[in-house]
Design a protein around this motif. Sequence first.
Motif, short mmCIF file in Angstrom:
data_model
loop_
_atom_site.label_atom_id
_atom_site.label_comp_id
_atom_site.label_asym_id
_atom_site.label_seq_id
_atom_site.Cartn_x
_atom_site.Cartn_y
_atom_site.Cartn_z
N LYS A 38 0.84 -1.20 0.00
CA LYS A 38 0.00 0.00 0.00
C LYS A 38 0.87 1.25 0.00
O LYS A 38 0.64 2.18 -0.76
N GLU A 42 1.08 4.09 -2.89
CA GLU A 42 0.86 5.51 -2.61
C GLU A 42 2.06 6.33 -3.05
O GLU A 42 1.90 7.41 -3.62
N SER A 45 1.92 6.62 -6.76
CA SER A 45 0.81 7.44 -7.25
C SER A 45 1.11 8.92 -7.12
O SER A 45 0.51 9.74 -7.79
N MET A 86 -6.23 7.72 -1.60
CA MET A 86 -6.25 6.40 -2.23
C MET A 86 -6.80 5.40 -1.22
O MET A 86 -6.20 5.19 -0.17
N ASP A 103 -5.67 2.06 -9.06
CA ASP A 103 -5.67 2.59 -7.70
C ASP A 103 -6.64 3.74 -7.70
O ASP A 103 -6.54 4.65 -8.54
#
Length: 162
Positions: A38, A42, A45, A86, A103
């Motif tokens: 995760k 992130e 992203s 997210m 995502d």
Amino acid sequence: MIFNLWLKYTKSGRRYNEKLEADTAARKQVKLDKKQAKLDRERLSLQPQHDNSPTSSANTNSQFNRDRYSYDGFEDTSDDTTIYPMTHCMTYTNRDGISSTRDIGMVRAYRRSKRWYIDAYCYQRGEVRTFAVESISQLEDFIDGNVYTAPNMIREHIKSYE
């Protein structure tokens, strides 16, 4: 009490207890791996991603359908600078049968003509997009760490964003 005595004083109980501890350690490791994945997603992203592919008729059709099926009272926020957190990762199959992993940051869920849809900020496209819930084959929730693969479980989870 009898179970604890069995675990402590019998050979089979000790083997069972060792296996139970190993399984617990493995589950903890899986949770840690999910948290790390995760964080990696992130981090990725936050890097700008550009789609350099030429504009095709599929993009035009999806824009037409998005306008056609837009929900009354919901503003188009594709040019908005608001960033949604997210919250999910999903595997989505579009109308052409092409599967992709997205995502997303969930904005809202709604039902229209007996079908469920979600509006979500797509980090790959950099805008709020509309997704048909029936086209989602897997949904991972980053908040509670669950992965949903059954269509009815995905739909029930999505309803909480209504």
